[in-house]
Write a protein that holds these residues in place. Structure first.
Motif, PDB file in Angstrom:
ATOM      1  N   MET A   1       0.821  -1.195   0.000  1.00 13.00           N
ATOM      2  CA  MET A   1       0.000   0.000   0.000  1.00 13.00           C
ATOM      3  C   MET A   1       0.859   1.250   0.000  1.00 13.00           C
ATOM      4  N   LYS A   2       2.047   1.185   0.574  1.00 12.32           N
ATOM      5  CA  LYS A   2       2.927   2.356   0.612  1.00 12.32           C
ATOM      6  C   LYS A   2       3.288   2.814  -0.800  1.00 12.32           C
ATOM      7  N   LEU A   3       3.501   1.862  -1.728  1.00  8.91           N
ATOM      8  CA  LEU A   3       3.828   2.201  -3.100  1.00  8.91           C
ATOM      9  C   LEU A   3       2.698   3.007  -3.738  1.00  8.91           C
ATOM     10  N   LYS A   4       1.468   2.569  -3.565  1.00  7.09           N
ATOM     11  CA  LYS A   4       0.331   3.282  -4.146  1.00  7.09           C
ATOM     12  C   LYS A   4       0.188   4.676  -3.547  1.00  7.09           C
ATOM     13  N   GLN A   5       0.406   4.790  -2.257  1.00  4.12           N
ATOM     14  CA  GLN A   5       0.303   6.108  -1.618  1.00  4.12           C
ATOM     15  C   GLN A   5       1.402   7.037  -2.112  1.00  4.12           C
ATOM     16  N   SER A   6       2.606   6.532  -2.214  1.00  5.12           N
ATOM     17  CA  SER A   6       3.730   7.351  -2.681  1.00  5.12           C
ATOM     18  C   SER A   6       3.527   7.764  -4.134  1.00  5.12           C
ATOM     19  N   THR A   8       0.741   8.042  -5.677  1.00  2.00           N
ATOM     20  CA  THR A   8      -0.379   8.986  -5.725  1.00  2.00           C
ATOM     21  C   THR A   8       0.082  10.399  -5.393  1.00  2.00           C
ATOM     22  N   VAL A   9       0.915  10.534  -4.382  1.00  3.11           N
ATOM     23  CA  VAL A   9       1.425  11.864  -4.006  1.00  3.11           C
ATOM     24  C   VAL A   9       2.250  12.448  -5.148  1.00  3.11           C
ATOM     25  N   VAL A  10       3.155  11.657  -5.703  1.00  3.00           N
ATOM     26  CA  VAL A  10       3.996  12.129  -6.815  1.00  3.00           C
ATOM     27  C   VAL A  10       3.118  12.485  -8.015  1.00  3.00           C
ATOM     28  N   TYR A  11       2.165  11.636  -8.309  1.00  4.05           N
ATOM     29  CA  TYR A  11       1.238  11.842  -9.431  1.00  4.05           C
ATOM     30  C   TYR A  11       0.464  13.154  -9.291  1.00  4.05           C
TER      31      TYR A  11
END
Length: 155
Positions: A1-6, A8-11
């Motif tokens: 889940m950390k990958l998706k959150q990170s 998302t922030v960059v995106y």
């Protein structure tokens, strides 16, 4: 889940930054170019173009594949439809830039042409800024979806 959150922030940050810098460039620089003398213009244009390449292009090029990666690796609260909309609009802006804007910029590197500048302003506003505004609204909707999911009371 950390990958998706990170991701998302960059995106989200990349899309906001790209819209801001691209719009600022078009609305401030392009129209002011008509005020520059013909002899000074090519050097000024080349200088502005170099700065734009370093401050804008790497981020825009990074955002393009990330837009499509986010279709599968987005935050669970974000709707797939909004991500697809943003990806397609950014791809359209990229195609307009490559096919219409860059050839004009190449000509302006050689000589000043008010007609070309006016054409550039038109392309920038209608074919890049307006779709970019839709992207920005979609990004705001995504943020709202995330906030709504985070702050929703548990039952």
């Amino acid at each position: 889940m950390k990958l998706k959150q990170s991701l998302t922030v960059v995106y989200l940050l990349l899309n906001i930054y790209v819209f801001y810098v691209g719009t600022l460039q078009g609305l401030l620089n392009y129209q002011a170019w008509t005020l520059i003398g013909a002899t000074e213009f090519p050097q000024l244009h080349q200088d502005v173009s170099q700065r734009t390449l370093s401050l804008f292009l790497p981020f825009f090029l990074l955002s393009l594949p990330l837009n499509f990666v986010m279709i599968w690796l987005r935050h669970p609260a974000i709707s797939r439809g909004l991500v697809i909309l943003v990806a397609l609009l950014n791809l359209a802006i990229f195609i307009v830039t490559i096919t219409l804007v860059i050839p004009i910029q190449d000509q302006l590197d050689q000589h000043k042409s008010v007609a070309l500048i006016e054409q550039l302003v038109w392309y920038h506003f209608y074919l890049r800024t307006l779709p970019g505004l839709v992207v920005l609204v979609a990004i705001a909707a995504m943020l709202y979806q995330i906030i709504g999911k985070v702050t929703a009371p548990s039952v």
